[in-house]
Design an enzyme around this catalytic site. Structure first.
Site, PDB file in Angstrom:
ATOM      1  N   GLY A   1       0.788  -1.212  -0.063  1.00 17.08           N
ATOM      2  CA  GLY A   1      -0.008   0.161   0.191  1.00 17.08           C
ATOM      3  C   GLY A   1       0.933   1.233  -0.025  1.00 17.08           C
ATOM      4  O   GLY A   1       1.536   1.653   1.011  1.00 17.08           O
TER       5      GLY A   1
ATOM      6  N   PHE B   1       3.525   3.276   0.639  1.00 19.27           N
ATOM      7  CA  PHE B   1       4.756   3.209   1.107  1.00 19.27           C
ATOM      8  C   PHE B   1       5.151   2.258   1.874  1.00 19.27           C
ATOM      9  O   PHE B   1       6.133   2.170   2.712  1.00 19.27           O
ATOM     10  CB  PHE B   1       5.112   4.768   1.764  1.00 19.27           C
ATOM     11  CG  PHE B   1       4.000   4.907   2.860  1.00 19.27           C
ATOM     12  CD1 PHE B   1       3.125   5.785   2.435  1.00 19.27           C
ATOM     13  CD2 PHE B   1       4.231   4.235   3.983  1.00 19.27           C
ATOM     14  CE1 PHE B   1       2.056   5.836   3.388  1.00 19.27           C
ATOM     15  CE2 PHE B   1       3.023   4.595   5.003  1.00 19.27           C
ATOM     16  CZ  PHE B   1       2.166   5.262   4.784  1.00 19.27           C
TER      17      PHE B   1
ATOM     18  N   ASP C   1     -10.505   8.153   5.747  1.00 21.99           N
ATOM     19  CA  ASP C   1     -10.331   7.445   4.676  1.00 21.99           C
ATOM     20  C   ASP C   1     -11.121   6.020   4.848  1.00 21.99           C
ATOM     21  O   ASP C   1     -10.661   5.073   4.593  1.00 21.99           O
ATOM     22  CB  ASP C   1      -8.846   6.983   4.542  1.00 21.99           C
ATOM     23  CG  ASP C   1      -8.473   6.704   3.122  1.00 21.99           C
ATOM     24  OD1 ASP C   1      -7.442   6.151   3.022  1.00 21.99           O
ATOM     25  OD2 ASP C   1      -9.638   6.759   2.212  1.00 21.99           O
TER      26      ASP C   1
HETATM   27  C1  7LV Z   1      -4.461  -0.985   0.186  1.00 19.80           C
HETATM   28  N1  7LV Z   1      -3.856  -0.715   1.441  1.00 19.80           N
HETATM   29  C2  7LV Z   1      -3.615   0.892   1.269  1.00 19.80           C
HETATM   30  C3  7LV Z   1      -2.847  -1.429   1.788  1.00 19.80           C
HETATM   31  C4  7LV Z   1      -3.534  -3.021   1.989  1.00 19.80           C
HETATM   32  C5  7LV Z   1      -2.143  -3.788   2.290  1.00 19.80           C
HETATM   33  C6  7LV Z   1      -2.544  -5.276   2.808  1.00 19.80           C
HETATM   34  C7  7LV Z   1      -3.618  -5.256   3.619  1.00 19.80           C
HETATM   35  N2  7LV Z   1      -4.089  -6.680   4.125  1.00 19.80           N
HETATM   36  C8  7LV Z   1      -4.656  -7.455   2.698  1.00 19.80           C
HETATM   37  O1  7LV Z   1      -4.989  -6.751   1.884  1.00 19.80           O
HETATM   38  N3  7LV Z   1      -5.167  -8.701   2.827  1.00 19.80           N
HETATM   39  C9  7LV Z   1      -6.140  -9.177   1.766  1.00 19.80           C
HETATM   40  C10 7LV Z   1      -4.598  -9.738   3.910  1.00 19.80           C
HETATM   41  C11 7LV Z   1      -4.475  -8.709   5.185  1.00 19.80           C
HETATM   42  C12 7LV Z   1      -4.534  -9.521   6.461  1.00 19.80           C
HETATM   43  N4  7LV Z   1      -4.358  -8.913   7.677  1.00 19.80           N
HETATM   44  C13 7LV Z   1      -3.927  -7.744   7.564  1.00 19.80           C
HETATM   45  C14 7LV Z   1      -3.763  -7.132   8.652  1.00 19.80           C
HETATM   46  C15 7LV Z   1      -3.472  -5.667   8.785  1.00 19.80           C
HETATM   47  C16 7LV Z   1      -3.281  -4.778   7.656  1.00 19.80           C
HETATM   48  C17 7LV Z   1      -3.053  -3.429   7.716  1.00 19.80           C
HETATM   49  C18 7LV Z   1      -2.552  -2.980   6.625  1.00 19.80           C
HETATM   50  C19 7LV Z   1      -2.124  -1.390   6.764  1.00 19.80           C
HETATM   51 CL1  7LV Z   1      -1.375  -0.760   5.377  1.00 19.80          CL
HETATM   52  C20 7LV Z   1      -2.457  -0.857   7.740  1.00 19.80           C
HETATM   53  O2  7LV Z   1      -2.108   0.547   7.882  1.00 19.80           O
HETATM   54  C21 7LV Z   1      -3.198  -1.363   8.978  1.00 19.80           C
HETATM   55 CL2  7LV Z   1      -3.264  -0.451  10.110  1.00 19.80          CL
HETATM   56  C22 7LV Z   1      -3.322  -2.916   8.891  1.00 19.80           C
HETATM   57  N5  7LV Z   1      -3.588  -5.426   6.568  1.00 19.80           N
HETATM   58  C23 7LV Z   1      -3.976  -6.801   6.491  1.00 19.80           C
HETATM   59  C24 7LV Z   1      -4.254  -7.469   5.108  1.00 19.80           C
HETATM   60  C25 7LV Z   1      -4.568  -4.349   3.510  1.00 19.80           C
HETATM   61  C26 7LV Z   1      -4.391  -2.944   3.222  1.00 19.80           C
END
Ligand code: 7LV
Length: 333
Positions: free
Chosen positions: A20, A22, A132
């Protein structure tokens, strides 16, 4: 294979589960408990002017703890990287769940929306606004409970929730009219607008304001006009209309949403937002297991944990608690 020395012997780093901007998010295993975690990895030199957003997200996640907000377990900072070790949400994005079902039934939408509202109301009660809110930032755990993520754009207005913010941020599709006009706005009011767009997307399977050019999108949002599908129930149309008011002063407040008749249909109670984590007493069994493992007294271990340093002990405690809640054997190996 561990590429990051700072994580060595603490976490096994596995596949990338998403990127995501950076950050890169990898699946990991917390070695002491064997529990899965999500590790958000940020290289400092690539952050540039996104650096402040990392600090904002870290401070926000350290001061909030709610069952519908992705839990931060540990923060590791090295001269070159930030690592945020968080709760792994194995159910993926809510967005994908809607897409694969085309749209959700009113009762399934209500179940999800009540959880999202609880997380947002809790956030506001702590003096934060998310700014957001969108399906991509709402994940699901293995039991299809929602977990709010991505606090890089959140704000904690200095003078409290009534002071105006100015920064224009978030994705235009979900952004409130006053925000895209670049006017001063109240954070909680823009979150309510985004909640309206979110509920529309859950119920309809498509967006209320969606155009191929940014300009026509802005015009549509500023007009506040959107097509209500004929099959949408009267109550659903009414509650969405209360959130998608162009004039923020006419928009429904979060506290009135909590007990709105659409939320309580099907004899639900009004939505509450107190955190199950914060109500929870310290778990003596987990503390004793950790104390024995480290060869210290239960009192000393409890003292240490009470400082919430977001170090490996904080992570171990929360992950052992998560295992206990799932009825899994408590092991430290
Ligand atoms: C599109 N976004 C800007 C980034 C995207 C990166 C993968 C993420 N993810 C996924 O997309 N799955 C499909 C699997 C997954 C599983 N567990 C996760 C647990 C936490 C997070 C998480 C990610 C970011 Cl960037 C955070 O700031 C926080 Cl507080 C939490 N992402 C997870 C995550 C979802 C967001």
């Amino acid at each position: 294979m561990v590429r990051f020395a700072a994580l060595k012997s603490l976490y096994e780093v596995e596949k990338t589960i998403g990127t995501g901007g950076f950050a890169k998010v990898k699946l990991g295993t917390h070695i002491l408990t064997g529990e899965k975690v999500a590790i958000k990895i940020m290289e400092k030199e690539c952050l540039g002017d996104d650096y402040p957003r990392v600090r904002i997200e870290l401070e926000a996640l350290k001061s909030i703890s709610h069952h519908h907000i992705c839990k931060l377990y540990q923060v590791i900072e090295t001269p070159t990287h930030f690592f945020m070790i968080m709760e792994y949400c194995s159910g993926g994005e809510l967005f994908d769940h809607i897409v694969e079902k085309n749209k959700l039934s009113e009762s399934e939408s209500r179940m999800f929306f009540r959880q999202i509202l609880s997380a947002v109301a809790y956030l506001h009660s702590k003096g934060y606004v998310h700014r957001d809110l969108k399906p991509e930032n709402i994940l699901l755990d293995k039991d299809l409970n929602i977990k709010l993520i991505d606090f890089g754009l959140c704000a904690k207005p200095e003078g409290g929730m009534e002071t105006h913010l100015q920064t224009s941020c978030g994705s235009p599709t979900y952004a409130a009219p006053e925000l895209i006009k670049g006017r001063k706005y109240i954070g909680s009011e823009v979150d309510v607008w985004s909640l309206g767009v979110l509920l529309f997307a859950l119920l309809c399977g498509f967006l209320p304001f969606d155009c191929d050019t940014i300009d026509s999108l802005y015009k549509k949002i500023l007009s506040g006009k959107y097509d209500e599908p004929s099959w949408l129930s009267k109550e659903s149309r009414e509650v969405i209309r209360r959130m998608l008011q162009v004039d923020p002063s006419k928009r429904i407040k979060v506290e009135d949403l909590l007990s709105h008749s659409w939320m309580t249909m099907g004899c639900y109670e009004p939505v509450t937002f107190s955190s199950l984590h914060e109500l929870q007493e310290r778990d003596e069994e987990v503390i004793d297991l950790m104390a024995t493992y480290y060869g210290v007294s239960g009192k000393a271990m409890s003292q240490r944990l009470g400082e919430w340093r977001y170090d490996y002990d904080t992570a171990t405690y929360h992950l052992m608690l998560a295992r206990k809640k799932q009825g899994l054997p408590l092991k430290i190996n």
